[in-house]
Write a protein that holds these residues in place. Structure first.
Motif, PDB file in Angstrom:
ATOM      1  N   ILE A   7     -17.907  31.662  16.402  1.00  0.00           N
ATOM      2  CA  ILE A   7     -18.492  33.044  17.082  1.00  0.00           C
ATOM      3  C   ILE A   7     -19.888  33.218  17.222  1.00  0.00           C
ATOM      4  CG2 ILE A   7     -16.291  34.241  16.243  1.00  0.00           C
ATOM      5  CD1 ILE A   7     -18.080  35.568  13.946  1.00  0.00           C
ATOM      6  N   ARG A   8     -20.782  31.976  17.110  1.00  0.00           N
ATOM      7  CA  ARG A   8     -21.873  32.103  16.856  1.00  0.00           C
ATOM      8  C   ARG A   8     -22.165  30.475  17.146  1.00  0.00           C
ATOM      9  NH1 ARG A   8     -21.355  36.659  17.112  1.00  0.00           N
ATOM     10  NH2 ARG A   8     -22.221  38.260  15.892  1.00  0.00           N
ATOM     11  N   GLY A   9     -23.600  30.514  17.859  1.00  0.00           N
ATOM     12  CA  GLY A   9     -24.089  29.056  18.229  1.00  0.00           C
ATOM     13  C   GLY A   9     -23.901  28.620  19.408  1.00  0.00           C
ATOM     14  N   VAL A  10     -24.633  27.459  19.743  1.00  0.00           N
ATOM     15  CA  VAL A  10     -24.722  26.852  21.010  1.00  0.00           C
ATOM     16  C   VAL A  10     -23.268  26.010  20.765  1.00  0.00           C
ATOM     17  CG1 VAL A  10     -25.737  25.192  22.680  1.00  0.00           C
ATOM     18  CG2 VAL A  10     -27.082  27.044  21.366  1.00  0.00           C
ATOM     19  N   LEU A  11     -22.488  26.212  21.853  1.00  0.00           N
ATOM     20  CA  LEU A  11     -21.266  25.318  22.040  1.00  0.00           C
ATOM     21  C   LEU A  11     -21.274  24.238  23.073  1.00  0.00           C
ATOM     22  CD1 LEU A  11     -18.624  27.957  21.344  1.00  0.00           C
ATOM     23  CD2 LEU A  11     -19.785  26.770  19.655  1.00  0.00           C
ATOM     24  N   LEU A  22     -18.083  37.878  28.009  1.00  0.00           N
ATOM     25  CA  LEU A  22     -18.747  36.738  27.548  1.00  0.00           C
ATOM     26  C   LEU A  22     -19.736  37.096  26.420  1.00  0.00           C
ATOM     27  CD1 LEU A  22     -19.395  34.332  30.661  1.00  0.00           C
ATOM     28  CD2 LEU A  22     -17.819  34.040  28.974  1.00  0.00           C
ATOM     29  N   PRO A  23     -19.796  36.435  25.137  1.00  0.00           N
ATOM     30  CA  PRO A  23     -20.728  36.588  24.238  1.00  0.00           C
ATOM     31  C   PRO A  23     -22.213  36.193  24.666  1.00  0.00           C
ATOM     32  CG  PRO A  23     -19.417  34.642  23.543  1.00  0.00           C
ATOM     33  CD  PRO A  23     -18.765  35.159  25.022  1.00  0.00           C
ATOM     34  N   GLN A  24     -22.210  35.458  25.655  1.00  0.00           N
ATOM     35  CA  GLN A  24     -23.658  35.135  25.973  1.00  0.00           C
ATOM     36  C   GLN A  24     -23.358  34.621  27.428  1.00  0.00           C
ATOM     37  OE1 GLN A  24     -25.587  32.044  26.663  1.00  0.00           O
ATOM     38  NE2 GLN A  24     -27.550  33.173  26.604  1.00  0.00           N
ATOM     39  N   SER A  25     -24.415  34.814  28.351  1.00  0.00           N
ATOM     40  CA  SER A  25     -24.282  34.649  29.666  1.00  0.00           C
ATOM     41  C   SER A  25     -24.157  32.904  30.095  1.00  0.00           C
ATOM     42  CB  SER A  25     -25.341  35.410  30.820  1.00  0.00           C
ATOM     43  OG  SER A  25     -26.603  34.702  30.166  1.00  0.00           O
ATOM     44  N   THR A  26     -24.924  32.030  29.406  1.00  0.00           N
ATOM     45  CA  THR A  26     -24.961  30.737  29.541  1.00  0.00           C
ATOM     46  C   THR A  26     -23.902  29.823  29.141  1.00  0.00           C
ATOM     47  OG1 THR A  26     -27.467  30.654  29.781  1.00  0.00           O
ATOM     48  CG2 THR A  26     -26.413  28.544  29.501  1.00  0.00           C
ATOM     49  N   PHE A  62     -23.907  29.654  25.003  1.00  0.00           N
ATOM     50  CA  PHE A  62     -24.993  29.156  24.185  1.00  0.00           C
ATOM     51  C   PHE A  62     -25.126  30.345  23.039  1.00  0.00           C
ATOM     52  CE2 PHE A  62     -28.251  26.741  26.851  1.00  0.00           C
ATOM     53  CZ  PHE A  62     -27.004  25.974  27.037  1.00  0.00           C
ATOM     54  N   ASP A  63     -24.010  31.468  22.606  1.00  0.00           N
ATOM     55  CA  ASP A  63     -23.938  31.801  21.445  1.00  0.00           C
ATOM     56  C   ASP A  63     -22.539  32.218  21.198  1.00  0.00           C
ATOM     57  OD1 ASP A  63     -24.701  32.993  18.779  1.00  0.00           O
ATOM     58  OD2 ASP A  63     -25.419  34.927  20.020  1.00  0.00           O
ATOM     59  N   GLY A  64     -21.565  31.475  21.085  1.00  0.00           N
ATOM     60  CA  GLY A  64     -20.303  31.679  20.679  1.00  0.00           C
ATOM     61  C   GLY A  64     -19.136  31.383  21.925  1.00  0.00           C
ATOM     62  N   LEU A 120     -11.009  38.797  29.767  1.00  0.00           N
ATOM     63  CA  LEU A 120     -11.946  37.656  29.408  1.00  0.00           C
ATOM     64  C   LEU A 120     -12.743  38.388  28.103  1.00  0.00           C
ATOM     65  CD1 LEU A 120     -13.982  35.195  29.746  1.00  0.00           C
ATOM     66  CD2 LEU A 120     -15.318  36.524  31.300  1.00  0.00           C
ATOM     67  N   ALA A 121     -12.512  37.774  27.038  1.00  0.00           N
ATOM     68  CA  ALA A 121     -13.078  38.261  25.730  1.00  0.00           C
ATOM     69  C   ALA A 121     -13.633  37.448  24.764  1.00  0.00           C
ATOM     70  CB  ALA A 121     -11.988  38.959  25.093  1.00  0.00           C
ATOM     71  N   PRO A 122     -14.437  37.769  23.928  1.00  0.00           N
ATOM     72  CA  PRO A 122     -15.034  36.734  22.932  1.00  0.00           C
ATOM     73  C   PRO A 122     -13.878  36.607  22.050  1.00  0.00           C
ATOM     74  CG  PRO A 122     -16.514  38.634  23.135  1.00  0.00           C
ATOM     75  CD  PRO A 122     -15.464  38.866  24.071  1.00  0.00           C
ATOM     76  N   VAL A 123     -14.082  35.438  21.118  1.00  0.00           N
ATOM     77  CA  VAL A 123     -13.066  34.965  19.942  1.00  0.00           C
ATOM     78  C   VAL A 123     -13.316  36.003  18.927  1.00  0.00           C
ATOM     79  CG1 VAL A 123     -12.408  33.375  18.234  1.00  0.00           C
ATOM     80  CG2 VAL A 123     -12.940  32.625  20.721  1.00  0.00           C
ATOM     81  N   MET A 124     -12.270  36.723  18.721  1.00  0.00           N
ATOM     82  CA  MET A 124     -12.213  37.682  17.708  1.00  0.00           C
ATOM     83  C   MET A 124     -12.920  37.057  16.193  1.00  0.00           C
ATOM     84  SD  MET A 124     -11.308  40.370  18.772  1.00  0.00           S
ATOM     85  CE  MET A 124     -11.026  41.465  17.283  1.00  0.00           C
ATOM     86  N   PRO A 125     -13.460  37.604  15.197  1.00  0.00           N
ATOM     87  CA  PRO A 125     -13.855  37.123  14.160  1.00  0.00           C
ATOM     88  C   PRO A 125     -12.623  36.461  13.103  1.00  0.00           C
ATOM     89  CG  PRO A 125     -15.174  39.019  14.566  1.00  0.00           C
ATOM     90  CD  PRO A 125     -14.210  38.886  15.684  1.00  0.00           C
ATOM     91  N   ALA A 126     -12.850  35.453  12.804  1.00  0.00           N
ATOM     92  CA  ALA A 126     -11.843  34.727  11.873  1.00  0.00           C
ATOM     93  C   ALA A 126     -12.419  33.743  11.019  1.00  0.00           C
ATOM     94  CB  ALA A 126     -10.593  34.272  12.752  1.00  0.00           C
ATOM     95  N   PRO A 127     -11.951  33.343   9.848  1.00  0.00           N
ATOM     96  CA  PRO A 127     -12.488  32.453   9.085  1.00  0.00           C
ATOM     97  C   PRO A 127     -12.605  31.086   9.828  1.00  0.00           C
ATOM     98  CG  PRO A 127     -11.117  33.435   7.748  1.00  0.00           C
ATOM     99  CD  PRO A 127     -10.881  34.139   9.095  1.00  0.00           C
ATOM    100  N   ASN A 128     -13.951  30.533  10.010  1.00  0.00           N
ATOM    101  CA  ASN A 128     -14.245  29.106  10.683  1.00  0.00           C
ATOM    102  C   ASN A 128     -14.333  29.426  11.865  1.00  0.00           C
ATOM    103  OD1 ASN A 128     -14.421  27.771   7.979  1.00  0.00           O
ATOM    104  ND2 ASN A 128     -12.213  27.527   8.095  1.00  0.00           N
TER     105      ASN A 128
END
Length: 202
Positions: free
Chosen positions: A82-86, A39-43, A60-62, A71-79
Motif C-alpha cells: 500500500i506504500r512505496g514505488v512499485l 489511484l493512490p498516486q498519479s504516476t 509511485f506510492d502504492g 478503480l480503487a487502492p488496495v485495502m490495508p492488510a498485512p504485507n
C-alpha cells in the motif's frame, strides 16, 4: 473530458511487422477523471492482469486494482503493497500477482498478501514457464525464489541485469547495458548488441 489512458501490454511475435502476427491482449481502456482519482498516486510504474481479469496498477506510492467497474487502492492488510514505488509486477500462473516495493516482493492479491524481503530493493520480476519467480535487484544481481521463501543467487550472471523476461522454452532473458543474457540450468549465455557502449544516459 480529460481522460487517463491506460494501455495494456501488447504481445508481439517474432515477425512483428506482419499485421496478422500481433494483437493487443485487451482493448485500450479510458478512465474518466472521476475514476482516475481512485489511484493512490498519479504516476503508474507497472501493471499486470491476473487470471481473474483484474487489472493491477502499481503507482509511485502504492497499488490499485480495476475490476472492470471500479478503480480503487488496495485495502490495508498485512504485507499489502500500500506504500512505496512499485516498479515491476507480474501475474502468477497459480493466481494473484507478484509486485516489487522498497520492502521486497509482495505476493498475493485482494486481502491476502505475504512479503519476501530482499537484501537490496527489487527492480524487475519474471515468472519462468515452470513457475519459478525470478528477481533482479537495483544492483543488477539476479535471484530466484526457492523453498521457504529464500532468495537464491545466480552468480553465473556476470553483468548487471536491468530487466527480465521469460521465454517459452523455460529460460529467462536478462537485459544488460551491452545486450542480453539467456539464463537456464545454472548457465548464462550472453548476446552482445553491436554498437552498444553502455547504459543510455538519463
Amino acid at each position: 473530458m480529460v481522460c487517463l489512458t491506460v494501455a495494456l501490454a501488447v504481445l508481439l511475435s517474432d515477425t512483428v511487422w506482419a499485421d496478422e502476427d500481433w494483437t493487443p491482449v485487451r482493448s485500450f481502456r479510458l478512465f474518466p477523471r472521476s475514476l482516475w482519482r481512485g489511484l493512490p498516486q498519479s504516476t503508474v510504474g507497472s501493471m499486470a492482469q491476473d487470471m481473474n481479469g483484474v487489472l493491477w496498477i502499481g503507482t509511485f506510492d502504492g497499488l490499485a486494482s480495476f475490476d472492470g467497474q471500479a478503480l480503487a487502492p488496495v485495502m490495508p492488510a498485512p504485507n499489502a503493497p500500500i506504500r512505496g514505488v512499485l516498479t515491476s509486477m507480474v501475474a502468477l500462473r497459480q493466481g494473484g500477482i507478484a509486485v516489487t516495493s522498497p520492502a521486497g516482493v509482495h505476493l498475493g492479491g485482494g486481502a491476502s498478501w505475504r512479503i519476501v524481503p530482499s537484501q537490496r530493493t527489487a527492480l524487475a520480476l519474471a515468472e519462468a514457464a515452470d513457475g519459478t519467480l525470478w528477481m533482479a535487484d537495483v544492483g543488477g544481481a539476479v535471484w530466484t525464489l526457492g523453498q521457504n521463501d529464500a532468495w537464491q543467487p545466480h552468480p553465473e550472471m556476470s553483468e548487471k541485469a536491468l530487466a527480465l523476461a521469460p521465454a517459452p522454452d523455460g529460460s529467462v532473458w536478462a537485459a544488460t547495458a551491452t545486450g542480453a543474457t539467456r539464463l537456464e540450468g545454472g548457465e548464462a549465455t550472453g548476446i552482445r548488441a553491436a554498437g552498444l557502449k553502455g547504459a543510455p544516459s538519463a
